[in-house]
Design an enzyme around this catalytic site. Sequence first.
Site, PDB file in Angstrom:
ATOM      1  N   ARG A  51       0.328   5.236   0.460  1.00 19.61           N
ATOM      2  CA  ARG A  51      -0.580   6.358   0.710  1.00 19.61           C
ATOM      3  C   ARG A  51      -0.023   7.593   0.013  1.00 19.61           C
ATOM      4  NH1 ARG A  51      -4.592   5.284   4.179  1.00 19.61           N
ATOM      5  NH2 ARG A  51      -4.283   3.604   5.654  1.00 19.61           N
TER       6      ARG A  51
ATOM      7  N   SER B  48     -12.138   2.273   9.055  1.00 18.27           N
ATOM      8  CA  SER B  48     -12.246   3.484   9.859  1.00 18.27           C
ATOM      9  C   SER B  48     -13.037   4.533   9.088  1.00 18.27           C
ATOM     10  CB  SER B  48     -10.853   3.997  10.215  1.00 18.27           C
ATOM     11  OG  SER B  48     -10.945   5.139  11.016  1.00 18.27           O
TER      12      SER B  48
ATOM     13  N   LYS C 154       0.850  -1.180   0.000  1.00 20.17           N
ATOM     14  CA  LYS C 154       0.000   0.000   0.000  1.00 20.17           C
ATOM     15  C   LYS C 154       0.891   1.236   0.000  1.00 20.17           C
ATOM     16  CE  LYS C 154      -2.814   0.010   3.428  1.00 20.17           C
ATOM     17  NZ  LYS C 154      -3.883   0.021   4.431  1.00 20.17           N
TER      18      LYS C 154
ATOM     19  N   GLY D 217     -13.202   4.423   5.628  1.00 19.40           N
ATOM     20  CA  GLY D 217     -13.670   3.788   4.398  1.00 19.40           C
ATOM     21  C   GLY D 217     -12.907   4.238   3.173  1.00 19.40           C
ATOM     22  N   GLY D 218     -12.078   5.257   3.307  1.00 22.17           N
ATOM     23  CA  GLY D 218     -11.363   5.812   2.162  1.00 22.17           C
ATOM     24  C   GLY D 218     -10.441   4.818   1.478  1.00 22.17           C
TER      25      GLY D 218
END
Length: 170
Positions: free
Chosen positions: A70, A121, A68, A123-124
Amino acid sequence: AHTKSFCHEFGLPVSIADPTPLFAEAIKPLLQTIGYDNAVIYAPDFGSAGRAIALAEATGTSVVALPKKRTFGDVVEMGFSFDTVAFLKRIRDTYTSSIPVSCTVSDVAGKIVIIREDEVSTGGTAVDTSDQLRAAGARGVFFIATHPVCTKGWSARFAFYSKRPPFDKV
């Protein structure tokens, strides 16, 4: 592991319950309908790989795992350049299993993808991941989370009331 160490630090008792058997039972009808080869369990980061592998073992499916990245807050980027061999070796060294694990996002094409997360948390991250999996050709995206934190506004991100929600089922 982090939860246990934090609880130990403060002298708090902790019991960890693994929901994998319950998740496997819940998705069994879907897998029987579509065929086990037509589904993959998706691990949205290294920390999720162990949970995804456990679910794949319990269901007879395979795993697609990607790191991942960000880019801004909850915005997550998939498909960026990374050392696939090193990432896969790290997974294999940490989570010993014979379950097939791919680090290629295109391996979701034509498949039903089941995202296995530890928590939701805002949903993003989940919604961005779903969009990117669909762009990579996923036939459908299902979402399973162990721990719903559900901060204010999370349900709007999941868009339960829109014409095209990000998930076929949560």
